[in-house]
Write an enzyme that holds these catalytic residues in place. Structure first.
Site, PDB file in Angstrom:
ATOM      1  N   CYS A  27       0.892  -1.157   0.000  1.00 59.01           N
ATOM      2  CA  CYS A  27       0.000   0.000   0.000  1.00 59.01           C
ATOM      3  C   CYS A  27       0.923   1.198   0.000  1.00 59.01           C
ATOM      4  O   CYS A  27       1.522   1.520   1.019  1.00 59.01           O
ATOM      5  CB  CYS A  27      -0.907   0.006   1.228  1.00 59.01           C
ATOM      6  SG  CYS A  27      -1.809   1.557   1.420  1.00 59.01           S
ATOM      7  N   CYS A  86      -0.717   4.414   2.285  1.00 52.71           N
ATOM      8  CA  CYS A  86      -0.703   4.363   3.754  1.00 52.71           C
ATOM      9  C   CYS A  86      -0.063   3.039   4.119  1.00 52.71           C
ATOM     10  O   CYS A  86       1.146   2.898   3.921  1.00 52.71           O
ATOM     11  CB  CYS A  86      -2.079   4.602   4.372  1.00 52.71           C
ATOM     12  SG  CYS A  86      -3.489   3.813   3.595  1.00 52.71           S
ATOM     13  N   SER A  87      -0.822   2.089   4.612  1.00 54.96           N
ATOM     14  CA  SER A  87      -0.227   0.780   4.886  1.00 54.96           C
ATOM     15  C   SER A  87      -1.303  -0.282   4.931  1.00 54.96           C
ATOM     16  O   SER A  87      -1.270  -1.171   5.763  1.00 54.96           O
ATOM     17  CB  SER A  87       0.543   0.809   6.206  1.00 54.96           C
ATOM     18  OG  SER A  87       1.574   1.753   6.152  1.00 54.96           O
ATOM     19  N   CYS A  88      -2.278  -0.196   4.019  1.00 51.03           N
ATOM     20  CA  CYS A  88      -3.365  -1.166   3.992  1.00 51.03           C
ATOM     21  C   CYS A  88      -2.775  -2.578   3.891  1.00 51.03           C
ATOM     22  O   CYS A  88      -1.834  -2.807   3.141  1.00 51.03           O
ATOM     23  CB  CYS A  88      -4.277  -0.893   2.805  1.00 51.03           C
ATOM     24  SG  CYS A  88      -5.028   0.745   2.883  1.00 51.03           S
TER      25      CYS A  88
END
Lengths: 210, 218
Positions: free
Chosen positions: A110, A113-115
């Site tokens: 991601c 963000c950091s999905c």
């Protein structure tokens, strides 16, 4: 180092850092005003510390390796396949499983963000959320694989899935050779977290699980 | 917004450094922050898209310097102030000083399971999907100051629609406080050469999940 250490991911000695104090203050205020319940927070923390993690995804992968019908439905609609199997805890919406083959190696990121597929892999590791991974993997995934000590054949296609929406991805790694006749439980032991993100491959029989 | 969070294709951040036997949390406060985020989003005082946008709006120097859960803390602190759940004098005092403003709901022990798994973001379509698998599309060249899920590296690029992923809450609208505005979502694949130029890895394909307003027919 100065108090700047507050910004790192580690506890320092017994003193309360600035960030610890801020978290404590916010939780106290929100609790006093009735917006949050510390007992609920305790439960959420316990859930993510003890119950979810890559062992969930590893069992899904092992099932797919031994059960062709399950594998087909997993690749068709991973959320439905997992939730209808009756073998796993219910997961949330919109998980997509992508299969590694000799022809194609998949990786998940991601960049924005950091999905991450928490329901099957637990909390994302720090490196997954870090600038080096998010910046490089969409442009130069082979060099990222090198950071993990992984080499993918030069003629294998690479596919990077950038999780830019509320869909989540997990990689179905290739089953290691020499595991014919293994049980699901034995196979699950070979499935590493990184092999389900695409920065690793499943462990070989006899190798220690990373 | 064209922020530092939109990292795809940036240079200079160095090697990826995996940690051996990484714990779930590196400090107790990280878990508390996770619990606070899940509890606060449950109140519907704001939403996950605002939560993400508030992180993107951190000054770039701060965004890079602080850890992941620290960014979460800064985001929820900002939104708690913006939506009136806390006030600055309370943050300074470390205690509640004012009456609570009503919220739609609060998370009780019986609701905690809601915090464990992903919530539903699919919504009833308002219209037919404009594209189908196999269509060639070009991403729009947009540079909104607000929240968007179209990364910079994938703007004004031609790609292939591989799949329709359903109709979902549109983050660009939701983060602006304008409601769900459900949009069709597609997996769109690009050759690395389309995205990064002629010297890119010829074996590489990169895909994003793109909402319909990001796409034009080719």
């Amino acid at each position: 180092m100065s108090h700047d250490d507050d910004d790192h991911d580690h506890d320092h000695g017994s003193h309360l850092t600035e960030v610890q104090l801020r978290v404590r203050a916010l939780e106290t205020i929100l609790t006093e005003k009735g917006y949050v319940d510390p007992a609920v927070l305790d439960q959420i923390v316990e859930h993510f510390e003890t119950r979810v993690g890559p062992h969930v995804g590893a069992r899904v992968v092992a099932r797919a390796w031994v059960d062709p019908a399950f594998k087909a439905s997993l690749l068709e609609d991973a959320t439905r396949a997992i939730n209808e199997s009756g073998a796993f805890e219910t997961i949330g919406d919109h998980l997509i499983a992508v299969e590694n083959t000799p022809q194609q190696h998949n990786m998940v990121v991601c960049t924005l963000c950091s999905c991450y597929p928490w329901d099957v892999l637990g909390l994302p590791p720090v490196w997954y959320k870090s600038a080096p991974y998010r910046s490089r993997v969409v442009m130069d995934p082979r060099s990222v694989l090198a950071d993990f000590g992984v080499t993918v054949p030069a003629d294998t296609r690479l596919r990077v899935w950038d999780s830019t929406a509320e869909t989540r991805y997990m990689v179905l790694p290739q089953r290691p050779a020499g595991t014919e006749g293994w049980s699901e439980e034995q196979l699950a032991e070979l499935v590493t977290r990184d092999s389900m993100i695409g920065t690793g491959v499943a462990a070989q029989p006899g190798a220690a699980r990373k | 917004m064209n922020g530092l969070h939109d990292m795809g294709g940036m240079h200079g951040f160095g090697k990826v450094v995996p940690e051996t036997d990484e714990p779930a949390f590196h400090a107790d406060w990280e878990g508390r922050v996770l619990g606070l985020v899940r509890s606060l989003l449950f109140t519907r005082a704001w939403n996950i898209d605002i939560f993400r946008h508030d992180q993107e709006r951190l000054p770039p120097q701060v965004y890079l310097k602080v850890s992941y859960y620290h960014r979460w803390l800064l985001s929820i602190t900002q939104s708690a102030l913006t939506y009136g759940l806390v006030e600055r004098d309370e943050l300074a005092a470390g205690h509640a000083l004012h009456p609570a403003k009503p919220v739609e709901r609060t998370m009780k022990l019986a609701d905690a399971h809601v915090a464990y798994i992903r919530g539903p973001f699919a919504r009833t379509p308002q219209r037919e999907a404009r594209f189908e698998p196999g269509d060639r599309v070009r991403t729009r060249n947009i540079n909104p100051v607000g929240h968007t899920r179209l990364p910079r590296y994938a703007r004004d690029k031609e790609g292939l629609v591989e799949a329709i992923r359903g109709c979902h809450v549109y983050p660009d609208s939701k983060a602006a406080g304008k409601g769900d505005d459900p949009q069709w979502l597609y997996t769109v694949a690009f050759s690395a050469r389309e995205v990064w130029g002629e010297h890119a890895d010829p074996t590489l394909t990169v895909s994003i999940d793109a909402f319909e307003p990001y796409l034009e027919a080719v």
